[in-house]
Scaffold this motif. Structure first.
Motif, PDB file in Angstrom:
ATOM      1  N   GLN A   1      -3.548 -11.054 -32.604  1.00 59.24           N
ATOM      2  CA  GLN A   1      -2.157 -11.023 -32.156  1.00 59.24           C
ATOM      3  C   GLN A   1      -2.032  -9.955 -31.080  1.00 59.24           C
ATOM      4  O   GLN A   1      -2.814  -8.999 -31.055  1.00 59.24           O
ATOM      5  CB  GLN A   1      -1.204 -10.705 -33.318  1.00 59.24           C
TER       6      GLN A   1
ATOM      7  N   ILE B   1      -6.479 -19.662 -23.363  1.00 48.85           N
ATOM      8  CA  ILE B   1      -7.373 -19.012 -24.324  1.00 48.85           C
ATOM      9  C   ILE B   1      -8.804 -19.338 -23.918  1.00 48.85           C
ATOM     10  O   ILE B   1      -9.193 -20.506 -23.855  1.00 48.85           O
ATOM     11  CB  ILE B   1      -7.109 -19.505 -25.754  1.00 48.85           C
TER      12      ILE B   1
ATOM     13  N   THR C   1      -3.561  -4.978 -29.268  1.00 54.14           N
ATOM     14  CA  THR C   1      -4.000  -6.130 -30.052  1.00 54.14           C
ATOM     15  C   THR C   1      -4.237  -5.717 -31.493  1.00 54.14           C
ATOM     16  O   THR C   1      -4.521  -4.551 -31.800  1.00 54.14           O
ATOM     17  CB  THR C   1      -5.294  -6.734 -29.459  1.00 54.14           C
TER      18      THR C   1
ATOM     19  N   ARG D   1       4.048 -15.192 -24.259  1.00 59.20           N
ATOM     20  CA  ARG D   1       3.513 -16.553 -24.209  1.00 59.20           C
ATOM     21  C   ARG D   1       2.019 -16.485 -23.909  1.00 59.20           C
ATOM     22  O   ARG D   1       1.576 -15.735 -23.031  1.00 59.20           O
ATOM     23  CB  ARG D   1       4.214 -17.364 -23.119  1.00 59.20           C
ATOM     24  N   VAL D   2       1.240 -17.253 -24.651  1.00 60.74           N
ATOM     25  CA  VAL D   2      -0.208 -17.338 -24.433  1.00 60.74           C
ATOM     26  C   VAL D   2      -0.455 -18.569 -23.568  1.00 60.74           C
ATOM     27  O   VAL D   2      -0.315 -19.703 -24.018  1.00 60.74           O
ATOM     28  CB  VAL D   2      -0.971 -17.422 -25.763  1.00 60.74           C
ATOM     29  N   ASP D   3      -0.835 -18.331 -22.294  1.00 62.22           N
ATOM     30  CA  ASP D   3      -1.000 -19.435 -21.350  1.00 62.22           C
ATOM     31  C   ASP D   3      -2.383 -20.063 -21.404  1.00 62.22           C
ATOM     32  O   ASP D   3      -2.545 -21.259 -21.188  1.00 62.22           O
ATOM     33  CB  ASP D   3      -0.723 -18.945 -19.925  1.00 62.22           C
TER      34      ASP D   3
ATOM     35  N   ILE E   1      -3.821 -16.215 -32.292  1.00 62.31           N
ATOM     36  CA  ILE E   1      -4.724 -17.080 -31.526  1.00 62.31           C
ATOM     37  C   ILE E   1      -6.161 -16.721 -31.885  1.00 62.31           C
ATOM     38  O   ILE E   1      -6.443 -15.640 -32.398  1.00 62.31           O
ATOM     39  CB  ILE E   1      -4.488 -16.945 -30.004  1.00 62.31           C
TER      40      ILE E   1
ATOM     41  N   VAL F   1      -7.850 -13.942 -23.064  1.00 65.78           N
ATOM     42  CA  VAL F   1      -6.627 -14.746 -23.103  1.00 65.78           C
ATOM     43  C   VAL F   1      -5.750 -14.330 -21.931  1.00 65.78           C
ATOM     44  O   VAL F   1      -5.839 -13.196 -21.437  1.00 65.78           O
ATOM     45  CB  VAL F   1      -5.832 -14.556 -24.421  1.00 65.78           C
ATOM     46  N   LYS F   2      -4.894 -15.245 -21.469  1.00 64.40           N
ATOM     47  CA  LYS F   2      -3.922 -14.962 -20.425  1.00 64.40           C
ATOM     48  C   LYS F   2      -2.545 -14.902 -21.083  1.00 64.40           C
ATOM     49  O   LYS F   2      -2.122 -15.842 -21.746  1.00 64.40           O
ATOM     50  CB  LYS F   2      -3.950 -16.044 -19.341  1.00 64.40           C
ATOM     51  N   LEU F   3      -1.870 -13.765 -20.894  1.00 62.86           N
ATOM     52  CA  LEU F   3      -0.570 -13.533 -21.520  1.00 62.86           C
ATOM     53  C   LEU F   3       0.511 -13.434 -20.454  1.00 62.86           C
ATOM     54  O   LEU F   3       0.276 -12.925 -19.351  1.00 62.86           O
ATOM     55  CB  LEU F   3      -0.579 -12.246 -22.351  1.00 62.86           C
TER      56      LEU F   3
ATOM     57  N   SER G   1       2.843 -11.599 -30.678  1.00 65.23           N
ATOM     58  CA  SER G   1       2.644 -12.976 -30.262  1.00 65.23           C
ATOM     59  C   SER G   1       2.192 -13.827 -31.445  1.00 65.23           C
ATOM     60  O   SER G   1       1.915 -13.318 -32.538  1.00 65.23           O
ATOM     61  CB  SER G   1       1.583 -13.034 -29.162  1.00 65.23           C
TER      62      SER G   1
END
Length: 930
Positions: free
Chosen positions: A579, A515, A541, A511-513, A600, A520-522, A597
């Motif tokens: 990704q 951006i 990535t 889940r990408v919390d 984004i 990014v926070k994963l 993921s």
């Protein structure tokens, strides 16, 4: 045709002569070893001939003749255009049906006599084509049956096979219980047409004898939506035989629209409605029953006979087994199943002793005799007596008590690592008069060793051992394994749990919390540990412009503690699509990666100005004042925002002001400036030069300029500008050419044109790379169109110069390396450049600083001959330096930094040992990509 044969006297004279004057009197007449067989030939056969074999054993050797339809075939010493004789074999070249079809016989002859072979027929096979008329479509309602007619063409032999093409060749229709292809007529039968049957069908006829196939025009099948379709049976009645006095139900269920009405007839008279129930059958219930389903659209009949029987017990069809076996201390069940109506009463005797129910012996409801905790005393003759109001009967068998089957070695709980082999033990004692087999199951699923031999192997021996070997254990082998030792009498079983340890399973959905601009926070969920705790995670990535789907790279930070299930990934490029995936690690290594993921794109809220400049800026002057400027486009991950483009700046060498051109296409790699006021002269060719530089811009602002490049007008300006050909050097041995279906290139003065290098490029490709060119050489390039008929006329020649080669030496040896706590200072000599030499001009230096064993690291570009780096604190590192030249990269110089207690500095002719905290060894190495 008349046939002449030698007289008997002549044969006798020849035979006597042979016996009298031959050294070997063991001769004999012809005996066939190979005789001709029937042949089916097609006139369009690629072989174009028929060979009929004939070989006879004879002493002296036999001579051969052939007959067709009882007429002698004249075979002269020189064969005719059709017939020839090879040994005893008859070869027919270019056979024709009217002339060569018929019956053939081989005749073998020597001095002892003549024999003829069995007859062989030459037949001509054919398979005609289907008519070319279009087939009419077939319309049928869904749920109804359909027949598609094949109407095959004439064929010989008539043994052909039929298949149907569905929509396009070679997709063939698969037959099943709903679709059937008649191998007699070729017709396709569909029992119940469904909507998915819509399509085009073609009858495909094959003759296996002549090896030819033809197919018909396509027949469209168009299913129509179902409407109100008459009753259809969902459940119906069958002929049934029942004992008198039993309960019985007769049921018919039909589907239809509207819903069908059900009624019954017995022996031709109305009998009832709905469902027929009999509480106690009598002889009067016997008869023929008809079930009728009816609605507005039709009527459906079903017929069946009900026969009520009564008979005295009989063991004729199912007697008690003559030889009965039971295990000691086990349960024995002796079945008694006579045919009787009504159901009989059961009585059991052992010998002459009448048996009654007690704690060990029971007579069950179905007549079987049950004995618990059997002993040797239970051996003997057992008789079952069955009796009803019609009569009685009995049947007898002898019971033998065997030793019980018991496991002597049982499987134990086992832990095994993925990839290893393991063995689960199992052994048993059993009665020697019996055969034993070992059955293994995992989680109650019996293992089929014939199908699963790659994973499981049963290890058996004559002393009652039936171990299980599991090969190349994988995670999915874990579970509860049960061993069952079984004889015809009894069995014994035991189980054990197999625990498989190994690499972790894939983590859960990412889940990408959040951006950010460059981060990014994963978050993710923990995957299967496989009995080994997760020590850490790796974040990887893949960006939008990756060359391959598996082009994953470690992200920053690379390592995440195994107790965490989230990470802040930094160091991303704004406006680049990414990704991410997560890999869990434990003591056994890296596990399977998670599902990638969602895509984004960080930094879309903030636009950053470009931070890099285009590379490989170059160019040349053209005729009538043209200036061609080229560069390598910036990689997309450096765009940092929208509206990315280039600003090209150039000016004459002695001028003060720069001219500027703006280019909005980020993939553009060249720009042509035309100055109509400048007309070059011979003097201009010698001295005219320009300075050029290129930078990037986006909606936020401009980036830095590239290094300034000096370009010149060439000496040999083409009379006409190239229209379809453009080439530029990439390095000293390579060049890029645009719009090249077919390319030929050679050195202008040194190579002959007939020996030119040639490259063939597909028509849909508009550029290619010329390789293996010589440095500092003048080349001509020619382009021609090409198709199956050959080469077209040449276009105008394109001329270009390859760049001079880089020097063969790496940068000069290291001058000094110093350590002052946190920084590592490195010096090297500038590469010496000879303006009148044979090597290309140096542009700058490339320095790579990476951890030992890694391919990637941070690359620095500098025009100076020294740099300083943060001093590594842990691990071993490598430092590589190479020069960048107009003709490409030069050789690399490498230094190793090893974490021990002594530093060794090795400039030329000098070795110094200084007791510090790091050990360095310097050596030269070529071939590393930087």
């Amino acid at each position: 045709m008349s046939m002449e044969y030698p007289s008997a006297n002549t044969v006798c004279i020849k035979l006597s002569y042979h016996l009298l004057f031959s050294d070997d009197a063991t001769g004999y007449g012809p005996i066939f070893e190979e005789e001709p067989v029937d042949v089916v030939y097609t006139e369009d056969s690629p072989d174009g001939r028929i060979s009929m074999n004939c070989r006879a054993r004879a002493n002296p050797p036999a001579s051969y003749r052939w007959r067709r339809d009882n007429w002698e075939i004249k075979l002269m010493e020189q064969p005719d255009e059709h017939y020839s004789l090879v040994g005893g074999n008859l070869v027919i070249n270019n056979p024709r049906q009217k002339k060569h079809g018929g019956t053939y016989i081989c005749v073998a002859k020597n001095i002892y006599g003549t024999v003829i072979s069995k007859e062989a027929r030459v037949k001509f096979g054919y398979l005609e084509e289907f008519p070319q008329e279009e087939r009419e479509p077939v319309h049928v309602k869904e749920g109804q049956g359909a027949v598609l007619l094949c109407a095959p063409p004439k064929a010989y032999p008539q043994e052909v096979t039929y298949r149907w093409i569905y929509n396009e060749f070679p997709v063939f229709l698969h037959t099943d219980n709903r679709r059937f292809v008649s191998q007699k007529t070729g017709n396709l039968y569909i029992a119940k047409v469904e909507a998915q049957d819509a399509g085009n069908y073609s009858c495909f006829v094959s003759s296996p004898v002549i090896g030819k196939s033809v197919f018909s025009k396509f027949i469209p099948l168009i299913p129509l939506p179902p409407e109100d379709a008459a009753p259809e049976w969902a459940e119906t009645i069958n002929n049934t035989q029942k004992d008198i006095g039993l309960e019985h139900t007769m049921r018919c269920v039909a589907a239809g629209k509207p819903y069908p009405f059900i009624r019954w007839y017995k022996d031709g008279y109305m009998y009832g409605k709905g469902e027929l129930k009999f509480s106690s059958l009598t002889f009067d219930d016997s008869g023929m029953y008809q079930c009728i389903a009816e609605n507005y659209w039709g009527i459906k009949y079903a017929n069946a006979e009900l026969r009520v029987i009564a008979c005295a017990p009989t063991f004729q069809f199912n007697p008690v087994k003559k030889e009965l076996l039971g295990a000691k201390d086990g349960r024995v069940l002796i079945e008694c199943k006579p045919r009787a109506a009504p159901k009989p009463r059961f009585t059991w005797t052992k010998g002459k002793e009448l048996l009654f129910n007690n704690s060990r012996i029971s007579i069950l409801f179905d007549g079987a005799l049950e004995i618990l905790n059997a002993t040797k005393n239970d051996e003997g003759f057992y008789t079952c007596l069955a009796e009803n109001d019609r009569g009685k009967a009995n049947s007898t068998g002898y019971l033998t008590i065997t030793e019980a089957t018991s496991l002597t070695a049982v499987p134990e709980d086992t832990e095994v690592e993925v990839g290893e082999d393991t063995v689960l033990r199992c052994a048993a004692s059993y009665d020697p008069m019996l055969d034993i087999t070992f059955i293994w199951s995992v989680d109650f699923r019996v293992i089929d060793f014939s199908l699963e031999w790659q994973h499981y192997e049963r290890v058996m021996s004559a002393d009652g051992v039936g171990d299980l070997r599991i090969k190349n254990v994988q995670v999915w082998h874990r579970g509860r394994y049960t061993c069952t030792a079984q004889t015809v009498v009894d069995n014994d079983s035991a189980f054990a749990d197999l625990k498989v340890v190994g690499k972790s399973g894939p983590p859960g959905v990412i889940r990408v919390d959040e951006i950010g601009d460059t981060y990014v926070k994963l978050e993710w969920t923990k995957g299967a540990e496989h009995n080994s705790p997760i020590t850490h995670y790796t974040v990887q990535t893949r960006f939008f412009w990756a060359l391959h789907d598996d082009d994953w790279r470690d992200a920053t930070p690379t390592v995440i503690d195994g107790s965490l299930e989230k990470a802040d990934v930094t160091g991303l490029f704004p406006w680049m699509e990414y990704q991410f995936r997560i890999i869990a690690h434990n003591e056994y290594g890296a596990g399977e990666a998670s599902i990638p993921s969602l895509k984004i794109k960080p930094g879309t809220q903030v636009i950053w100005p470009p931070v890099v400049s285009p590379a490989n800026v170059s160019g040349y002057g053209g005729r009538n004042g043209e200036i061609v400027i080229t560069w390598t486009p910036v990689q997309p991950w450096y765009f940092s925002g929208k509206k990315f483009g280039y600003i090209v700046a150039f000016k004459p060498h002695n001028a003060y002001d720069w001219w500027y051109e703006t280019i909005s296409d980020p993939e553009t790699r060249r720009h042509v400036h035309r100055d109509s006021y400048f007309i070059p002269t011979d003097e201009d060719f010698l001295v005219r030069e320009f300075q050029v530089k290129v930078k990037c811009f986006n909606a936020k602002g401009d980036g830095p300029y590239s290094l300034t490049k000096v370009i010149y007008y060439p000496r040999d300006v083409p009379i006409e500008p190239p229209t379809d050909v453009y080439a530029r050097p990439v390095s000293s041995t390579e060049a890029l050419v645009w719009w090249l279906p077919v390319v030929k290139y050679w050195r202008k003065y040194d190579d002959p044109e007939p020996g030119a290098n040639r490259i063939f490029v597909p028509a849909h490709i508009n550029q290619t790379r010329l390789e293996n060119m010589l440095p500092d050489a003048h080349y001509l390039i020619e382009v021609r169109a090409f198709n199956g008929a050959g080469l077209g006329p040449p276009g105008e020649h394109c001329e270009m110069f390859t760049k001079r080669a880089p020097p063969p030496e790496a940068p000069r040896v290291w001058r000094w390396i110093s350590w002052t706590g946190m920084w590592l200072y490195v010096w090297w000599d500038h590469v010496y450049y000879d303006w009148f030499g044979n090597y290309s001009f140096p542009l700058y230096y490339k320095v790579l600083f990476r951890k030992t064993g890694y391919i990637y690291g941070k690359v620095y570009v500098t025009g100076w001959h020294f740099m300083d780096f943060p001093m590594p604190q842990l691990g071993d590192y490598e430092l590589l330096v190479r020069g960048r030249y107009e003709g490409g990269d030069g050789p690399v110089r490498m230094i190793h930094l090893l974490g021990t207690t002594v530093i060794i500095i090795r400039p030329v002719g000098l070795s110094v040992n200084i007791p510090l905290n790091i050990y360095f060894t310097l050596f030269l190495s070529f071939g590393f990509a930087l």
